[in-house]
Design a protein around this motif. Sequence first.
Motif, PDB file in Angstrom:
ATOM      1  N   ARG A  98       2.974   0.004   1.509  1.00 26.52           N
ATOM      2  CA  ARG A  98       3.521   0.713   0.344  1.00 26.52           C
ATOM      3  C   ARG A  98       4.957   1.169   0.600  1.00 26.52           C
ATOM      4  N   ASP A 110       1.463   2.414  -4.517  1.00 24.90           N
ATOM      5  CA  ASP A 110       0.519   1.404  -4.041  1.00 24.90           C
ATOM      6  C   ASP A 110       1.286   0.171  -3.556  1.00 24.90           C
ATOM      7  N   GLU A 133       1.020  -2.928  -4.494  1.00 27.43           N
ATOM      8  CA  GLU A 133       1.469  -3.810  -5.574  1.00 27.43           C
ATOM      9  C   GLU A 133       2.832  -3.379  -6.112  1.00 27.43           C
ATOM     10  N   SER A 134       3.010  -2.075  -6.327  1.00 26.54           N
ATOM     11  CA  SER A 134       4.297  -1.567  -6.807  1.00 26.54           C
ATOM     12  C   SER A 134       5.389  -1.848  -5.793  1.00 26.54           C
TER      13      SER A 134
END
Length: 149
Positions: free
Chosen positions: A10, A119, A121-122
């Motif tokens: 992250r 997260d 993905e971000s």
Amino acid sequence: MSTAPSTDNRTLFTERVLPAPPAAIFGAIANPNQLARWWGPNGFHNSIQAFDFRPGGRWLVTLHGPDGRDYPNEYRFADIAANELVVIEHVTAHWFELSISLAPQDGGTRVGWRQTFADAESCARLAPVCTPGNEQNLDRLAAVLAASG
């Protein structure tokens, strides 16, 4: 300069040694007039609407892009230790926490720039923009420090 992968999926991390003491770099963060001169990627300039430099304080800034668009941002200062650390929470879209650490090294300061997203993905989605943008922030900071020096 070194951009190192983080063990946390992250987080984006870069660091470099700048030829200025920690107090000068801290001052370039704590002073909104100086901060406006270097914050953001290349080609951007800033208008600061609010700047309350204390833990819990709010910072409102509009980044004016080279594309002519305005990008309003809201931050909260989460932690501040004079000449050592500034932690900033980006509370608008694309939440992240930015930790800027300052440590004396070789007559200058090792600046650590750690950007942690909500997260993985971000982080992965924004890394292609944020990684070069973070380096450009440090380039611009170095230029402001050199001009002030």
